[in-house]
Enzyme design. Structure first.
Site, short mmCIF file in Angstrom:
data_model
loop_
_atom_site.label_atom_id
_atom_site.label_comp_id
_atom_site.label_asym_id
_atom_site.label_seq_id
_atom_site.Cartn_x
_atom_site.Cartn_y
_atom_site.Cartn_z
N LYS A 197 63.35 43.44 36.13
CA LYS A 197 64.14 41.98 36.31
C LYS A 197 63.30 41.34 37.49
O LYS A 197 62.53 41.97 38.21
CB LYS A 197 65.54 42.23 36.61
CG LYS A 197 65.86 43.14 37.93
CD LYS A 197 67.33 43.61 37.83
CE LYS A 197 67.59 44.37 39.18
NZ LYS A 197 68.77 44.90 39.41
N ARG A 256 81.49 44.62 40.43
CA ARG A 256 80.68 43.38 39.84
C ARG A 256 80.74 42.98 38.60
O ARG A 256 80.96 41.84 38.13
CB ARG A 256 79.10 43.82 40.37
CG ARG A 256 78.19 42.70 40.17
CD ARG A 256 76.95 42.77 40.63
NE ARG A 256 76.15 43.69 40.00
CZ ARG A 256 74.89 44.06 40.12
NH1 ARG A 256 74.07 43.63 41.03
NH2 ARG A 256 74.14 45.13 39.56
N TYR A 309 54.31 23.70 64.47
CA TYR A 309 55.55 22.99 64.41
C TYR A 309 56.30 23.72 65.60
O TYR A 309 56.64 24.79 65.68
CB TYR A 309 56.27 22.85 63.46
CG TYR A 309 55.66 22.23 61.92
CD1 TYR A 309 55.36 20.81 62.38
CD2 TYR A 309 55.78 22.71 60.83
CE1 TYR A 309 54.72 19.96 61.18
CE2 TYR A 309 55.16 22.13 59.79
CZ TYR A 309 54.92 20.83 60.00
OH TYR A 309 54.20 20.04 58.99
N MET A 315 55.03 25.19 55.33
CA MET A 315 55.52 25.60 53.99
C MET A 315 54.09 26.30 53.24
O MET A 315 54.24 27.06 52.79
CB MET A 315 55.88 24.16 53.29
CG MET A 315 55.93 24.35 51.95
SD MET A 315 56.46 22.53 51.32
CE MET A 315 57.98 22.05 52.15
C1 LIG Z 1 68.60 46.21 39.75
C2 LIG Z 1 69.25 47.43 38.95
C3 LIG Z 1 68.89 48.53 39.09
C4 LIG Z 1 67.62 49.05 39.66
O1 LIG Z 1 67.93 49.32 40.93
P1 LIG Z 1 66.95 49.91 42.05
O2 LIG Z 1 67.73 50.33 43.22
O3 LIG Z 1 65.96 48.83 42.12
O4 LIG Z 1 66.34 51.21 41.50
C5 LIG Z 1 69.47 49.59 38.26
N1 LIG Z 1 70.54 49.30 37.74
C6 LIG Z 1 71.17 47.98 37.66
C7 LIG Z 1 72.58 47.48 36.81
C8 LIG Z 1 70.63 47.10 38.41
O5 LIG Z 1 71.24 45.88 38.49
#
Ligand SMILES: *Cc1c(COP(=O)(O)O)cnc(C)c1O
Length: 387
Positions: free
Chosen positions: A39, A137, A274, A323
């Protein structure tokens, strides 16, 4: 050394290090399968290349947060199972089904919308039912989970492959954290015991769970951060023992590099950038580097005193990160020229700065540092899997 097309700043992704990490985590989790979590563009590393290398190195499947991320993998010809980690609405379900992604289901409405999409597409959608055992969640409550799993199993357009949950503090090292993870696993086991038949797959562990909690491995582990060579929490890697040994054997995959664009010699007391926030302690060479906060180098990095690597040495920032550029105090009579390589994250000579070092100084976690490295920087792949 490879770099971006027109830009003198880039992210280097070491696919050999990634393959090594996949092998380490797969071995640790075996006989459970390894699902590579890609992801957020593989935590900033580039989802397509990371997915290919992970699959070639022992991962059995992939996981993403949203349908668009799964589509990107399919559009690049990746045919492996791809689990979407959140339940999606009806519109996204249509796309998910047509792309042959694996759905997470956590509600009855979600399940029905998915079944409708699958019927219209004339196919069976693969389903993983998510149970909320304490993260709070997403997921169906444990007491409602068996009914949802059974209802999904009765739906001809769905194929229930798995039941899963997510751990909130698997990376925690306190007694409280450990008790909570044990409680989550106990709640999960109770749900599973109420299922007949047991689905083909059970999964619960992220990287921390996979490495530190044998009981959380079940049939598959979902590893993200470990693939990228970072410990889920610094304490896990520093406490000694087998868990720390595994985590410290992981290799960083991402480097953030740039080339000096200009240099100037300035007098003691000059205050670059800056806000004119820092006076040069002595006359010296200040190098300008064409990377800034729009690329994910936090503006606040200057306040933390975090160095960068120039000529194999740690050098402080000469002022606030802007930036698109930042300035480095290279010290008196430093031999620095335009075109010289600067390493912000990664190794140069005997020195190394990790995403975890930034995280510690910035008061965040390596995940946020990696995901924050922006799309404006080209990703350059090296190692055997690069092409
Ligand atoms: C992001 C995620 C993972 C991976 O977690 P890590 O700590 O990066 O290994 C696993 N399961 C779910 C549901 C996640 O959202």
């Amino acid at each position: 050394m490879a770099e971006g097309r027109t830009r003198a700043a880039w992210v280097e992704v070491d696919l050999d290090a990634l393959a090594h990490n996949v092998a380490v985590l797969a071995r640790r989790a075996a006989p459970a399968a390894l699902c590579a979590v890609v992801k957020a563009d593989a935590y900033g590393h580039g989802a397509v290349q990371v997915a290919r290398t992970a699959l070639a190195s022992g991962a059995a499947g992939l996981a993403v947060a949203i349908v668009d991320e799964g589509l990107e993998l399919r559009e690049h010809g990746i045919d492996a199972p791809v689990l979407v980690l959140s339940e999606v609405g009806p519109d996204a379900a249509e796309v998910l089904v047509r792309a042959r992604l694996t759905a997470t289901v956590a509600t009855r409405q979600g399940m029905e919308a998915l079944a409708g999409s699958a019927r219209r597409a004339g196919t069976r959608a693969r389903v993983h039912v998510k149970v909320d055992t304490g993260m709070h969640r997403a997921g169906v409550a444990p007491e409602e989970a068996p009914a949802l799993v059974h209802a999904a199993a009765e739906e001809p357009a769905l194929r229930v492959e798995a039941v899963w949950t997510h751990l909130a503090v698997a990376d925690g090292t306190t007694a409280d954290d450990r008790a909570f993870t044990a409680l989550q696993l106990e709640r999960f086991d109770e749900v599973v015991a109420a299922l007949a038949p047991r689905p083909r797959l059970l999964h619960a562990a992220n990287t921390a769970g996979a490495v530190a909690w044998p009981a959380a491995r079940y049939d598959m582990v979902r590893c993200g951060i470990g693939l990228y060579g970072c410990a889920p929490a610094p304490a896990m890697a520093s406490e000694g023992g087998e868990v720390a040994a595994v985590l410290t054997s992981l290799r960083p995959v991402l480097s953030l590099k740039a080339r000096v664009s200009s240099v100037r010699e300035l007098d003691a007391g000059e205050r670059p950038s800056y806000g004119r926030r820092r006076a040069l302690p002595e006359r010296g060479v200040v190098a300008t580097v064409p990377v800034g906060y729009a690329d994910g180098v936090p503006r606040r990095l200057f306040d933390t005193g975090s160095p960068v690597l120039v000529g194999g040495r740690r050098r402080p920032l000469a002022g606030t990160v802007t930036m698109d550029q930042l300035m480095v105090d290279c010290g008196p009579s430093a031999a620095v020229s335009p075109g010289d390589e600067v390493v912000l994250i990664g190794r140069q000579g005997d020195e190394e700065i990790g995403a975890g070092d930034w995280a510690r100084l910035l008061g965040t976690i390596s995940y946020e540092v990696l995901c924050g490295i922006g799309p404006r920087l080209p990703r350059v792949y090296c190692g055997a899997g690069a092409r």
